[in-house]
Scaffold this active site. Structure first.
Site: not given
Lengths: 151, 376
Positions: B280, B331
């Site tokens: 992440y 994203y």
């Protein structure tokens, strides 16, 4: 400049049964912490139960208001002046999040001594902020090279 | 649980700054693409697991997809921390027999959409942070990053190396929003501070798009058209006192270490068995924290580990975010990282690790964490 974020307006805290004594004390310029009635653990922010012993009973104690910077950041915004955010480790142990006022960003260091000040922002809400402690203010003035450490 | 379920279909819309469509439509498109990839019919779907912050809920999809009966649905909270946990919950559903075909997805107009109206007051733990200007994700995490830098001697250049490596992987990926825009370390260092110590170049993209995967049992996977990505292990975790992010005992190490432990244990592997990792990367420092939490280097050693080229493709010890990540592809709150891990075990990534057999997906996000291990 276009790379800077645009933040929303700051909200005010809403007061609830767990936090009411804390905000009432802020209006009187007192910084309160909870102390577990069973095991004595001191905690912040206010919460209903002791995370160590699970007691639902606690008392409020007044913090001296002194501590050191545990961490810090400086928020830059497209439409507002930059501001310093700090996590202050109070001498009593718990850490408080707030702003560090009246300080140049390049003067902030982890470990720097700070003390609490209070500012009224609405009828019901007075917020606790921090400023560099008087003795620390004099020290950083004498030692400008210390400002570059711990960046 | 090991190897009892598999991801058998993946689908992703184009990624852009303005999709021109609703988030519900993006979800539908991604789900249809994933089902087509799996060779399954829309009417086969009988389970959903979603991010709790996704605007598309289960009953909207039931109506949109024309489903007669959905037997399992659930959601996982805390934003991007959910990206592996939703897969884990899907695996639990099919393995237990509560559902046969589970779809997990993420669809949003993160670039073109309007942020929700700011509230005048805030309660709970945020009453003790937001009134002081902790207003954006970068504000919530910047103090964590500072403490990490101070405790371990990490610098902005260490973060720059993360950005440069991952942005380089995006150059090979035609899906990537920044495929044609490389980044040098010098450019990273000139990038403006947005929440000091975080620079603009440390922050992920804002993206419009949708992605979805289809999960079935390992047994059913054998008869479908794609090489299955077997779910070897997964984990989700909090550490101590996560509420409010900054009030926990230590704000320089990640609770991802717990999710890693559980995923590795279920999978029966450790870091030395992992061929490729998707971490992440909402902000570059958390890739360093992930490398440490998932056992690729010691605490505080992530910076030098990346500076030595270890996360680069080709040839690095552990190529990271081979699609360009949130920094370079797009994203979608980490969900596109799950799809990239599937591509790696299928052998079809644009930065394919030769003979990649075991792929890790994980977060080190600083509030809760989840991890997923897939194998060929």
């Amino acid at each position: 400049m276009s790379e800077l974020p645009l933040r929303p307006a700051r909200p005010l805290p809403s007061i609830d049964a767990d936090s009411e004594p804390f905000w009432e004390a802020c209006r009187a310029s007192r910084l309160l912490l909870q102390k577990c009635a069973r095991c004595g653990l001191t905690r912040y922010p206010p919460r209903p139960m002791c995370p160590r012993c699970s007691s639902l009973e606690s008392a409020w104690i007044e913090a001296v208001g002194s501590g050191s910077v545990y961490s810090w950041a400086v928020a830059h915004d497209r439409a507002a002046p930059s501001y310093a955010m700090v996590l202050v480790e109070l001498d009593e142990g718990p850490r408080v999040f707030s702003n560090l006022l009246d300080v140049a960003p390049n003067a902030i260091q982890v470990g720097m001594r700070v003390e609490v000040v209070f500012k009224k922002v609405s009828e019901l809400i007075t917020l606790p902020y921090f400023v560099v402690a008087t003795s620390a203010r004099e020290a950083t003035a004498d030692n400008p090279t210390q400002n570059r450490a711990n960046r | 649980m090991r190897d009892q379920a598999a991801i058998v279909g993946i689908g992703q819309t184009e990624l852009s700054r303005n999709s021109g469509r609703t988030e519900l439509r993006l979800a539908c498109e991604a789900i249809l693409l994933a089902l087509a990839d799996a060779g399954l019919d829309v009417k086969d779907v009988d389970g959903f697991v979603r991010y709790s912050n996704d605007s598309t809920n289960e009953i909207a999809l039931v109506s949109a997809l024309g489903l007669e009966n959905v037997r399992f649905f659930g959601e996982v909270g805390y934003g991007g921390s959910a990206h592996c946990a939703v897969i884990g919950h899907g695996a639990l559903a099919v393995t237990s027999g509560l559902a046969d075909v589970v779809v997990c997805f993420r669809a949003l107009n993160g670039a073109s959409g309007h942020p929700p109206a700011a509230a005048a007051t805030v309660g709970g733990i945020q009453a003790f942070t937001d009134p002081f200007g902790m207003l954006l994700p970068m504000d919530r995490l910047a103090l964590f990053v500072r403490r990490y830098m101070v405790e371990f001697g990490i610098t902005s250049e260490h973060f720059g190396n993360v950005a440069v490596s991952i942005r380089e992987h995006a150059q090979h990926n035609p899906r990537a929003m920044l495929q044609r825009k490389s980044l040098s370390l010098a450019e990273h260092q000139k990038s403006q501070m947005v929440c000091d110590p975080l620079r603009f170049a440390d922050c992920c993209l804002q993206t419009d798009g949708g992605a979805a995967v289809v999960i079935v049992t390992a047994e059913r996977a054998k008869s479908l058209r794609q090489r299955p990505a077997y779910i070897m292990g997964f984990g989700q975790a909090t550490g101590p006192d996560p509420n409010g992010i900054v009030f926990r005992p230590r704000i320089s190490v990640s609770e991802a270490t717990f999710a890693a432990r559980d995923a590795y244990r279920m999978a029966g592997v450790d870091a030395s068995d992992i061929d490729v990792a998707q971490f992440y990367d909402h902000f570059t420092p958390f890739v360093l924290l992930a490398l440490e939490a998932y056992g690729f280097c010691s605490w505080g050693e992530g910076g030098p580990f990346v500076a030595d080229g270890n996360i680069r493709w080709p040839g690095g010890r552990i190529p990271v975010n081979t699609h360009g990540g949130s920094l370079g592809e797009g994203y979608l709150y980490g969900f596109n990282h799950v799809l990239e891990a599937v591509r790696q075990v299928r052998g079809v990534s644009t930065c394919q690790v030769p003979n990649a057999e075991i792929a890790l997906v994980g977060s080190a996000v600083a509030q809760v964490a989840s991890a997923l291990i897939l194998r060929r």
